[in-house]
Design a protein around this motif. Structure first.
Motif, PDB file in Angstrom:
ATOM      1  N   LEU A  26       0.845  -1.187   0.000  1.00  0.00           N
ATOM      2  CA  LEU A  26       0.000   0.000   0.000  1.00  0.00           C
ATOM      3  C   LEU A  26       0.885   1.242   0.000  1.00  0.00           C
ATOM      4  CD1 LEU A  26      -2.493  -1.111   2.811  1.00  0.00           C
ATOM      5  CD2 LEU A  26      -2.689  -1.507   0.342  1.00  0.00           C
ATOM      6  N   THR A  27       0.521   2.218  -0.800  1.00  0.00           N
ATOM      7  CA  THR A  27       1.282   3.455  -0.858  1.00  0.00           C
ATOM      8  C   THR A  27       0.321   4.634  -0.859  1.00  0.00           C
ATOM      9  OG1 THR A  27       3.009   4.651  -2.076  1.00  0.00           O
ATOM     10  CG2 THR A  27       1.333   3.532  -3.385  1.00  0.00           C
ATOM     11  N   ALA A  28       0.863   5.823  -0.766  1.00  0.00           N
ATOM     12  CA  ALA A  28       0.063   7.049  -0.793  1.00  0.00           C
ATOM     13  C   ALA A  28       0.855   8.105  -1.551  1.00  0.00           C
ATOM     14  CB  ALA A  28      -0.262   7.528   0.619  1.00  0.00           C
ATOM     15  N   SER A  29       0.537   8.279  -2.826  1.00  0.00           N
ATOM     16  CA  SER A  29       1.270   9.262  -3.628  1.00  0.00           C
ATOM     17  C   SER A  29       1.069  10.675  -3.101  1.00  0.00           C
ATOM     18  CB  SER A  29       0.828   9.176  -5.093  1.00  0.00           C
ATOM     19  OG  SER A  29      -0.572   9.365  -5.212  1.00  0.00           O
ATOM     20  N   ALA A  30      -0.050  10.924  -2.402  1.00  0.00           N
ATOM     21  CA  ALA A  30      -0.296  12.246  -1.844  1.00  0.00           C
ATOM     22  C   ALA A  30       0.636  12.575  -0.695  1.00  0.00           C
ATOM     23  CB  ALA A  30      -1.749  12.358  -1.377  1.00  0.00           C
ATOM     24  N   ALA A  31       1.306  11.563  -0.125  1.00  0.00           N
ATOM     25  CA  ALA A  31       2.240  11.810   0.970  1.00  0.00           C
ATOM     26  C   ALA A  31       3.573  12.344   0.469  1.00  0.00           C
ATOM     27  CB  ALA A  31       2.467  10.527   1.774  1.00  0.00           C
ATOM     28  N   GLY A  32       3.825  12.263  -0.833  1.00  0.00           N
ATOM     29  CA  GLY A  32       5.062  12.795  -1.377  1.00  0.00           C
ATOM     30  C   GLY A  32       5.783  11.790  -2.254  1.00  0.00           C
ATOM     31  N   ALA A  33       6.544  12.312  -3.213  1.00  0.00           N
ATOM     32  CA  ALA A  33       7.261  11.444  -4.150  1.00  0.00           C
ATOM     33  C   ALA A  33       8.356  10.639  -3.459  1.00  0.00           C
ATOM     34  CB  ALA A  33       7.857  12.286  -5.273  1.00  0.00           C
ATOM     35  N   ALA A  34       8.980  11.218  -2.437  1.00  0.00           N
ATOM     36  CA  ALA A  34      10.082  10.525  -1.765  1.00  0.00           C
ATOM     37  C   ALA A  34       9.605   9.250  -1.089  1.00  0.00           C
ATOM     38  CB  ALA A  34      10.742  11.455  -0.749  1.00  0.00           C
ATOM     39  N   THR A  35       8.512   9.330  -0.337  1.00  0.00           N
ATOM     40  CA  THR A  35       7.996   8.141   0.340  1.00  0.00           C
ATOM     41  C   THR A  35       7.354   7.175  -0.637  1.00  0.00           C
ATOM     42  OG1 THR A  35       5.975   9.385   0.848  1.00  0.00           O
ATOM     43  CG2 THR A  35       7.676   9.314   2.539  1.00  0.00           C
ATOM     44  N   SER A  36       6.741   7.687  -1.690  1.00  0.00           N
ATOM     45  CA  SER A  36       6.182   6.801  -2.717  1.00  0.00           C
ATOM     46  C   SER A  36       7.287   5.989  -3.380  1.00  0.00           C
ATOM     47  CB  SER A  36       5.424   7.616  -3.765  1.00  0.00           C
ATOM     48  OG  SER A  36       4.303   8.259  -3.186  1.00  0.00           O
ATOM     49  N   GLY A  37       8.449   6.625  -3.557  1.00  0.00           N
ATOM     50  CA  GLY A  37       9.584   5.902  -4.128  1.00  0.00           C
ATOM     51  C   GLY A  37      10.056   4.773  -3.227  1.00  0.00           C
ATOM     52  N   ILE A  38      10.055   4.993  -1.921  1.00  0.00           N
ATOM     53  CA  ILE A  38      10.441   3.929  -0.988  1.00  0.00           C
ATOM     54  C   ILE A  38       9.458   2.770  -1.065  1.00  0.00           C
ATOM     55  CG2 ILE A  38      10.538   3.359   1.469  1.00  0.00           C
ATOM     56  CD1 ILE A  38      11.953   5.906   1.998  1.00  0.00           C
ATOM     57  N   MET A  39       8.159   3.092  -1.134  1.00  0.00           N
ATOM     58  CA  MET A  39       7.167   2.023  -1.209  1.00  0.00           C
ATOM     59  C   MET A  39       7.268   1.266  -2.527  1.00  0.00           C
ATOM     60  SD  MET A  39       6.051   2.247   1.741  1.00  0.00           S
ATOM     61  CE  MET A  39       5.081   0.750   1.506  1.00  0.00           C
ATOM     62  N   ALA A  40       7.639   1.948  -3.610  1.00  0.00           N
ATOM     63  CA  ALA A  40       7.834   1.259  -4.885  1.00  0.00           C
ATOM     64  C   ALA A  40       9.005   0.282  -4.793  1.00  0.00           C
ATOM     65  CB  ALA A  40       8.073   2.284  -5.999  1.00  0.00           C
ATOM     66  N   GLN A  41      10.080   0.677  -4.093  1.00  0.00           N
ATOM     67  CA  GLN A  41      11.206  -0.232  -3.900  1.00  0.00           C
ATOM     68  C   GLN A  41      10.806  -1.431  -3.047  1.00  0.00           C
ATOM     69  OE1 GLN A  41      14.463   2.037  -2.299  1.00  0.00           O
ATOM     70  NE2 GLN A  41      14.627   3.364  -4.083  1.00  0.00           N
ATOM     71  N   LEU A  42      10.030  -1.181  -1.994  1.00  0.00           N
ATOM     72  CA  LEU A  42       9.549  -2.283  -1.162  1.00  0.00           C
ATOM     73  C   LEU A  42       8.660  -3.234  -1.964  1.00  0.00           C
ATOM     74  CD1 LEU A  42       8.665  -0.494   2.210  1.00  0.00           C
ATOM     75  CD2 LEU A  42      10.609  -1.989   1.718  1.00  0.00           C
ATOM     76  N   HIS A  43       7.882  -2.666  -2.868  1.00  0.00           N
ATOM     77  CA  HIS A  43       7.028  -3.497  -3.714  1.00  0.00           C
ATOM     78  C   HIS A  43       7.874  -4.444  -4.573  1.00  0.00           C
ATOM     79  CE1 HIS A  43       4.854  -4.125  -7.617  1.00  0.00           C
ATOM     80  NE2 HIS A  43       3.988  -4.633  -6.769  1.00  0.00           N
ATOM     81  N   GLY A  44       8.948  -3.918  -5.134  1.00  0.00           N
ATOM     82  CA  GLY A  44       9.833  -4.768  -5.931  1.00  0.00           C
ATOM     83  C   GLY A  44      10.472  -5.865  -5.096  1.00  0.00           C
ATOM     84  N   GLN A  45      10.892  -5.525  -3.871  1.00  0.00           N
ATOM     85  CA  GLN A  45      11.498  -6.534  -3.001  1.00  0.00           C
ATOM     86  C   GLN A  45      10.484  -7.604  -2.600  1.00  0.00           C
ATOM     87  OE1 GLN A  45      13.166  -4.382   0.289  1.00  0.00           O
ATOM     88  NE2 GLN A  45      14.627  -3.266  -0.972  1.00  0.00           N
ATOM     89  N   LEU A  46       9.273  -7.183  -2.247  1.00  0.00           N
ATOM     90  CA  LEU A  46       8.250  -8.150  -1.846  1.00  0.00           C
ATOM     91  C   LEU A  46       7.833  -9.026  -3.025  1.00  0.00           C
ATOM     92  CD1 LEU A  46       6.577  -9.017   0.592  1.00  0.00           C
ATOM     93  CD2 LEU A  46       4.777  -7.462  -0.168  1.00  0.00           C
ATOM     94  N   GLN A  47       7.797  -8.446  -4.217  1.00  0.00           N
ATOM     95  CA  GLN A  47       7.466  -9.214  -5.412  1.00  0.00           C
ATOM     96  C   GLN A  47       8.514 -10.313  -5.624  1.00  0.00           C
ATOM     97  OE1 GLN A  47       4.862  -8.613  -7.954  1.00  0.00           O
ATOM     98  NE2 GLN A  47       5.584 -10.637  -8.585  1.00  0.00           N
ATOM     99  N   GLY A  48       9.791  -9.955  -5.465  1.00  0.00           N
ATOM    100  CA  GLY A  48      10.854 -10.949  -5.623  1.00  0.00           C
ATOM    101  C   GLY A  48      10.801 -12.032  -4.566  1.00  0.00           C
ATOM    102  N   MET A  49      10.529 -11.632  -3.318  1.00  0.00           N
ATOM    103  CA  MET A  49      10.447 -12.615  -2.238  1.00  0.00           C
ATOM    104  C   MET A  49       9.266 -13.562  -2.450  1.00  0.00           C
ATOM    105  SD  MET A  49      11.284 -10.013   0.935  1.00  0.00           S
ATOM    106  CE  MET A  49      10.954 -11.243   2.192  1.00  0.00           C
ATOM    107  N   ALA A  50       8.131 -13.029  -2.887  1.00  0.00           N
ATOM    108  CA  ALA A  50       6.960 -13.872  -3.134  1.00  0.00           C
ATOM    109  C   ALA A  50       7.214 -14.845  -4.272  1.00  0.00           C
ATOM    110  CB  ALA A  50       5.749 -12.989  -3.449  1.00  0.00           C
ATOM    111  N   GLN A  51       7.938 -14.402  -5.295  1.00  0.00           N
ATOM    112  CA  GLN A  51       8.236 -15.285  -6.419  1.00  0.00           C
ATOM    113  C   GLN A  51       9.198 -16.400  -5.997  1.00  0.00           C
ATOM    114  OE1 GLN A  51       6.690 -14.749  -9.562  1.00  0.00           O
ATOM    115  NE2 GLN A  51       7.374 -16.882  -9.728  1.00  0.00           N
ATOM    116  N   GLN A  52      10.157 -16.067  -5.130  1.00  0.00           N
ATOM    117  CA  GLN A  52      11.086 -17.081  -4.637  1.00  0.00           C
ATOM    118  C   GLN A  52      10.354 -18.129  -3.800  1.00  0.00           C
ATOM    119  OE1 GLN A  52      14.166 -15.033  -2.523  1.00  0.00           O
ATOM    120  NE2 GLN A  52      15.054 -14.109  -4.358  1.00  0.00           N
ATOM    121  N   GLN A  53       9.419 -17.670  -2.979  1.00  0.00           N
ATOM    122  CA  GLN A  53       8.645 -18.614  -2.167  1.00  0.00           C
ATOM    123  C   GLN A  53       7.791 -19.516  -3.050  1.00  0.00           C
ATOM    124  OE1 GLN A  53       6.410 -16.208   0.576  1.00  0.00           O
ATOM    125  NE2 GLN A  53       8.204 -15.644   1.811  1.00  0.00           N
TER     126      GLN A  53
END
Length: 345
Positions: free
Chosen positions: A110-137
Motif C-alpha cells: 500500500l502506498t500514498a502518492s499524496a504523501a510525497g514522491a520521496a515516500t512513494s519511491g520507498i514504497m515502490a522499492q519495497l514493492h519490488g522486493q516483496l514481489q521478488g520474495m513472493a516469487q522465490q517462495q
C-alpha cells in the motif's frame, strides 16, 4: 543665475566611500550564498531514517520479512505491526504511516502518492522486493511439490491516497509552499510599513489572512486543480499560515523597528522554507532539522495544507497549535511594541 534659481538646485549626494562600496559587495555576495545554500542543502543531505510503514500478516510470515527488510534497509524503515489490511489503510489515511505491507495469501503493498514522491519511491522499492520474495517462495513451493512449472506471482501496488488527476506528479502540491511563504512575508511587511496603529494592524492582518487564504485556495484548487479536499479546509490552512507569518513579522517590526522586518525573511525563507517538508518529509532530513522545520510556520503550514487536501482523517492538532502559537506571539510582540512606544513618549 539668480540666487533663487541656484537655491532650487539640489545638492549632490556625497559619494560612497570606496571601502564601504567594496564591503557592501562582499556582504551581498554572502547573502546570495546563504540563499543558495538554504535552497540546495536539504537535497544534498537527504537520508531516510525511521520512515513509518505499517505491516500486517500471519506471524510466520512477518518474522522473515521484517528480518529481511531490516537487513536490506538498516534504519530506513520503522515497521509498525497492525492487525489487518484495514488498520494499515487507516494508518496511512491518518498519516501515522507512509505506506503498508500486507502479507499472507494475498500479499499487497500500500502506498500514498499524496504523501510525497520521496515516500512513494520507498514504497515502490519495497514493492519490488516483496514481489521478488513472493516469487522465490512460489518457486520453492513448486520445487518441493515437484510441479513442472513455477506459477507467476503478482503482488499489487495499491495507491490508498492518490493525487488528484490534475496533479498526478505532485508538482503542484509541492509548489503550493512558495505562495504560502511569500504570501506571509508580503502581507507582514506590507502591513508593517503601510498601516499605523496596533489595532488597525490587527484588523489588516485578519482581513488579509481571510481574503488571502480564500484567494489562494481558489487559485491552487479551483483554477489550477493542484489540491484536493474541501475548499474551506484548504482556504483555512492557507489563511492560518498567512496569519502566523504576517503577525510575526508585524510584531517583530513593532518591537524592533525597521530591523525587525528582516526577522521574517530569515526565519521563514532561509530557515523555515528549506525545512518545511515540501520536497522531503521530516524523516528524510538529519536530526534535529526535520523536526525543527515543523515548529516553524512554513513546515506547519505545509503539513496542514497536505492534511486538508488529502488526509482529512489525520490529526492536525500539532500544525494548528504551531501556527496559532506564532500568530499569538506576533500579536503579543505587537502589544509590547505599542507599550514601548507609549513609554518613550
Amino acid at each position: 543665475m539668480s540666487e533663487t534659481a541656484s537655491a532650487a538646485v539640489p545638492a549632490a549626494a556625497p559619494r560612497t566611500h570606496w571601502a564601504r562600496a567594496g564591503l557592501l559587495g562582499v556582504l551581498l555576495s554572502a547573502v546570495v550564498c546563504l540563499v543558495a545554500l538554504a535552497f540546495t542543502w536539504p537535497s544534498s543531505v537527504v537520508e531516510p531514517e525511521d520512515v513509518p510503514v505499517a505491516i500486517t500478516g500471519p506471524a510466520e510470515a512477518l518474522a522473515p520479512v521484517e528480518a529481511a527488510l531490516d537487513e536490506q534497509a538498516d534504519g530506513v524503515l520503522e515497521l509498525i505491526e497492525v492487525p489487518d489490511r484495514n488498520a494499515a489503510v487507516e494508518a496511512i489515511e491518518s498519516r501515522a504511516a507512509y505506506g503498508g505491507i500486507v502479507l499472507g495469501e494475498e500479499p499487497e503493498v500500500l502506498t500514498a502518492s499524496a504523501a510525497g514522491a520521496a515516500t512513494s519511491g520507498i514504497m515502490a522499492q519495497l514493492h519490488g522486493q516483496l514481489q521478488g520474495m513472493a516469487q522465490q517462495q512460489a518457486a520453492a513451493a513448486a520445487q518441493a511439490a515437484g510441479a513442472p512449472e513455477v506459477p507467476e506471482v503478482t503482488v499489487p501496488l495499491t495507491d490508498v491516497v492518490p493525487l488528484v488527476s490534475t496533479d498526478e506528479r505532485g508538482a503542484g502540491l509541492a509548489s503550493a509552499g512558495l505562495p504560502l511563504v511569500f504570501g506571509g512575508m508580503i502581507g507582514g511587511v506590507g502591513i508593517a510599513l503601510a498601516v499605523t496603529g496596533a489595532w488597525r494592524r490587527v484588523l489588516a492582518l485578519l482581513v488579509y489572512a481571510a481574503a488571502g487564504g480564500a484567494a489562494l485556495a481558489g487559485i491552487m484548487q479551483g483554477w489550477l486543480g493542484f489540491l484536493g479536499g474541501e475548499y474551506w479546509a484548504v482556504a483555512g490552512a492557507f489563511g492560518l499560515a498567512l496569519l502566523a507569518m504576517g503577525a510575526a513579522i508585524v510584531g517583530f517590526a513593532a518591537l524592533l523597528g525597521r530591523p525587525g522586518l528582516a526577522v521574517g525573511p530569515v526565519l521563514f525563507m532561509l530557515i523555515g522554507n528549506p525545512l518545511a517538508g515540501t520536497q522531503f518529509p521530516p524523516e528524510f532530513l538529519p536530526a534535529p532539522w526535520g523536526a525543527l522545520g515543523q515548529w516553524l510556520p512554513p513546515g506547519a503550514g505545509n503539513s496542514l495544507l497536505r492534511d486538508a487536501s488529502y488526509f482529512p482523517g489525520a490529526d492536525a492538532s500539532f500544525p494548528l497549535l504551531v501556527l496559532s502559537g506564532w500568530a499569538v506571539l506576533g500579536l503579543l510582540l505587537l502589544c509590547l511594541g505599542r507599550l514601548r512606544g507609549r513609554a518613550r513618549h
